[in-house]
Design a protein around this motif. Structure first.
Motif, PDB file in Angstrom:
ATOM      1  N   ARG A 174       1.071  -0.955   0.311  1.00  0.00           N
ATOM      2  CA  ARG A 174       0.228   0.298   0.064  1.00  0.00           C
ATOM      3  C   ARG A 174       0.587   1.601   0.058  1.00  0.00           C
ATOM      4  NH1 ARG A 174      -5.458  -0.933   1.382  1.00  0.00           N
ATOM      5  NH2 ARG A 174      -5.183   1.253   2.483  1.00  0.00           N
ATOM      6  N   ALA A 231       1.349   1.768  -3.478  1.00  0.00           N
ATOM      7  CA  ALA A 231       0.508   1.849  -4.531  1.00  0.00           C
ATOM      8  C   ALA A 231       0.727   3.610  -3.651  1.00  0.00           C
ATOM      9  CB  ALA A 231      -0.817   1.497  -3.999  1.00  0.00           C
ATOM     10  N   PRO A 254      -1.604   8.906  -5.566  1.00  0.00           N
ATOM     11  CA  PRO A 254      -2.133   7.448  -5.563  1.00  0.00           C
ATOM     12  C   PRO A 254      -2.599   7.403  -7.012  1.00  0.00           C
ATOM     13  CG  PRO A 254      -3.190   7.347  -3.914  1.00  0.00           C
ATOM     14  CD  PRO A 254      -2.400   9.051  -3.635  1.00  0.00           C
ATOM     15  N   LYS A 255      -3.124   8.806  -7.511  1.00  0.00           N
ATOM     16  CA  LYS A 255      -3.716   8.369  -8.734  1.00  0.00           C
ATOM     17  C   LYS A 255      -2.476   9.238  -9.928  1.00  0.00           C
ATOM     18  CE  LYS A 255      -5.538  13.339  -8.453  1.00  0.00           C
ATOM     19  NZ  LYS A 255      -5.307  13.880  -9.721  1.00  0.00           N
ATOM     20  N   ILE A 257       0.101   3.309 -11.439  1.00  0.00           N
ATOM     21  CA  ILE A 257      -0.026   2.412 -10.773  1.00  0.00           C
ATOM     22  C   ILE A 257      -1.279   1.313 -10.805  1.00  0.00           C
ATOM     23  CG2 ILE A 257      -0.257   0.770  -8.599  1.00  0.00           C
ATOM     24  CD1 ILE A 257       2.513   2.452  -7.880  1.00  0.00           C
ATOM     25  N   ARG A 267      -4.215   0.085 -18.537  1.00  0.00           N
ATOM     26  CA  ARG A 267      -3.777   1.246 -18.370  1.00  0.00           C
ATOM     27  C   ARG A 267      -2.331   0.972 -18.152  1.00  0.00           C
ATOM     28  NH1 ARG A 267      -4.628   2.118 -12.372  1.00  0.00           N
ATOM     29  NH2 ARG A 267      -2.838   3.506 -12.515  1.00  0.00           N
TER      30      ARG A 267
END
Lengths: 305, 377
Positions: free
Chosen positions: B49, B52, B74-75, B79, B152
């Motif tokens: 995490r 991420a 995160p965005k 990932i 993605r």
């Protein structure tokens, strides 16, 4: 023993086995009959009778007369409009505010527990008390909190219930029901799986996307339930109106429930009032059908899951 | 595709006294498949995490493709993650689930369609594209979750116990499929699991963690042959390694119910210690046979005890033998008839013993099964 005899015996046993079920169902069925079907049938019956307590000599079948009187009564139409306006505006306000509050209380902050209890409190106040609190303590042009606030700011106090009667009623009802919307939406938010939010964050979503694409669709079902339940309660709003404006000034705040009440207990015209009540029943049913359909639809969807 | 580098990464949760992850150091190869494995609560998921960005690391730096991602949302880390629960968006069709991230990135419609259909093709879920997640089976949902990650074409894949909700057979199938998918796409992948079989079969390198501390990062074969300590030795391999406490005297180790001879290499490794912790893998134990053992030079190694459990698995049989205070698991040939309650004598080749320091639990000597990988750079 022949086959047919065996079958008969089996049928008899089956019948005996099922007999208690009828008795066990009976209380519920009787309750439903006595409390719902009988009054409804009587209302329908009265709506077709000449039945005015001020004119006891005029009796007998009225046919569609009561309905025709109703149709021609501008107050009935204005009451219908007021009812729908209350439902619509209160829905927008309670759901909007409820959602905002639910989002707020879903976050962690100091004193959240106390704040949440306070925010829920209005829901536990009886409608009659709500009406009295707002009338005497908040809206009152002389002693009200709002009047004091206006005076403190050097403004002319407003007699809310006289000058903005419908807006005042809508404010009171919304105040009372926002906690309900908030509570239901909050439980909805709490059942939102955290990993979906995380997934959408990793997918590149900002806060608005999260809200728009994950939170709102997740809340869809609870939102619908809130809207439907509240619609039915708002349709029958009465106590707040009775204790504050008494449907006035004029007929500005007379909704369907109050119109029926006045017809029955002020004008004593039970026939016409019954006809109006049937109208209200039809209106409520339109909402209820949507609700039941939706709930049933959800149950089916749940099975498929 | 990118190299992920951890430099002394640590994580302390607010209010917690100890670190959830301590001093994590690892630099991946480009396109490497890294498995993080360990018992629950060992910090493996926290580590993932942190890559991420769902958890912020509190010490050290994490670099993805040479970029320090400390404080990066995160965005913006490019990932993709596959969640244990799949975390599919329930109100969207499979197609929309997969297309969602591309839509947010404002890709052209045709491009999105192409990518989604390509990914669906790879995963064999083309016929499911217009269904909702709730109409899918567990295995199908798993594929959709993978599909959502691969459309993605991210720099790094993260997989958090993605197979743990599947039934045993499907798990084995998906295991192979994820490995194949990784080989095809060549994206650096982190895979969290508590299942050491999954770790061994899938990982190019495996990081074994315990209590937030990395015990060892190495290839599967090296972990098996040269575990860093008792914990790794016991964690890697099924059934688990048997651990015995022994006294050393005159070139042999003794304990209640057993005697084991030491060969030259093991003597060297043991040094002057008079106590040792011995590890023996069940597959290296077999029933003693006087004649064969003379030839194999294992006549001096004996473990005696009563058979408590016999588990025939078809191709082989597992037996549990009570040797002194210890329960020892051994793997025997199915034709060797052993019944519960029998007293048996087991033996083990001297080169198949793992020796550990009893105080530090560090490995003194492992085994050489002849398949040593080159340790990854």
């Amino acid at each position: 023993m022949s086959d047919s005899e065996t079958a008969k015996a089996a049928a008899r046993r089956e019948k005996a086995r099922r007999a208690p079920a009828k008795w066990l169902l009976a209380p519920a069925v009787i309750f439903l009959l006595v409390w719902m079907i009988v009054p409804l049938a009587m209302t329908a019956y009265y709506s077709a009778r000449n039945y005015n307590l001020m004119m006891p000599s005029i009796t007998g079948w009225a046919g569609w007369t009561n309905y025709r009187i109703l149709w021609g009564d501008p107050t009935f139409w204005s009451a219908l409009g007021v009812t729908l306006l209350i439902v619509l505006v209160c829905l927008i306000v309670t759901v909007g505010l409820g959602l905002a509050l639910a989002l707020l209380f879903h976050r962690n902050f100091v004193g959240r527990g106390v704040a949440r209890t306070l925010a829920v409190a209005p829901f536990f106040v009886m409608p009659v008390v709500t009406g009295l609190i707002w009338k005497n303590m908040l809206f009152h042009p002389a002693y009200g909190l709002l009047a004091w606030l206006f005076r403190t700011l050097g403004l002319e106090p407003v007699d809310w219930l006289a000058q903005f009667p419908l807006a005042s009623i809508i404010t009171m009802i919304s105040w009372e029901w926002t906690p309900f919307a908030m509570l239901v939406l909050l439980t909805g938010l709490q059942s939102l799986p955290e990993d979906q939010l995380e997934a959408v964050r990793l997918d590149g979503a900002n806060k608005w996307h999260e809200f728009r694409h994950i939170v709102i669709p997740h809340l869809g079902q609870v939102l619908y339930v809130v809207v439907m339940l509240e619609s039915i309660f708002f349709l029958t709003s009465f106590a707040e109106i009775y204790t504050t404006t008494s449907g006035g000034p004029g007929t500005a705040t007379t909704n369907l429930a109050y119109y029926i009440f006045q017809g029955t207990f002020v004008q004593y015209d039970i026939g016409v009032s019954s006809a109006a009540a049937i109208g209200a029943v039809i209106l409520a049913n339109i909402f209820a059908i949507f609700l039941i359909r939706f709930v049933a639809g959800n149950l089916n969807a749940g099975e498929a899951r | 595709m990118a190299i992920v580098a951890f430099n002394n990464v640590g994580k302390q949760y607010p209010g917690a006294e100890s670190l959830a992850v301590t001093d994590f150091n690892l630099t991946t190869e480009d396109g490497e498949f890294i498995v993080l494995v360990g018992p629950s609560g060992c910090g493996k998921t926290t580590t993932m995490r942190m890559i991420a960005g769902l958890e912020e690391h509190t010490q050290g730096t994490i670099e993805i493709g040479g970029r320090d991602v400390t404080g990066v949302a995160p965005k913006d880390r490019d990932i993709a993650m596959v969640f244990q629960s799949y975390a599919l968006y329930p109100h969207m069709s499979v197609r929309d689930n997969m297309a969602f991230s591309l839509k947010l990135k404002k890709y052209a419609k045709a491009d999105i369609k192409q990518r989604v259909e390509d990914a669906a093709e790879v995963l064999g879920i083309t016929p499911l594209l217009d269904r909702k997640p709730r109409a899918l089976s567990g295995g199908q949902r798993q594929r959709v979750a993978l599909g959502r990650a691969i459309v993605r074409q991210p720099q790094v894949f993260l997989m958090d116990e993605p197979l743990s909700n599947l039934d045993a057979k499907l798990r084995v199938d998906m295991r192979a499929e994820i490995t194949k998918l990784h080989r095809k796409l060549g994206v650096t992948t982190f895979y969290v699991t508590h299942d050491q079989t999954e770790a061994m079969t899938m990982g190019q390198r495996i990081a074994v963690m315990k209590d937030g501390i990395v015990q060892q990062i190495d290839t599967p074969n090296n972990l098996y042959q040269q575990p860093a300590n008792v914990f790794v030795g016991g964690f890697i391999g099924t059934p688990a390694m048997n651990i015995l406490a022994a006294d050393v005297a005159d070139g042999s180790m003794t304990g209640e119910g057993f005697t084991l001879t030491l060969d030259a290499a093991h003597k060297d490794a043991a040094g002057a210690r008079d106590r040792l912790t011995v590890g023996i893998r069940p597959e290296h134990l077999h029933l003693a046979d006087e004649n064969a053992d003379v030839e194999a030079g294992t006549k001096g190694s004996r473990l005696r005890g009563e058979v408590e459990v016999v588990e025939p698995l078809g191709s082989l049989t597992m037996i549990q033998v009570r040797v002194g205070p210890t329960k020892v698991t051994a793997q025997i040939e199915p034709h060797q008839q052993v019944a519960m309650g029998d007293f048996v004598t087991l033996t083990c080749g001297a080169d198949k013993l793992y020796l550990f320091d009893p105080q530090t639990e560090q490995t003194l000597i492992g085994i050489d099964a002849g398949v040593a990988d080159k340790p990854a750079a």
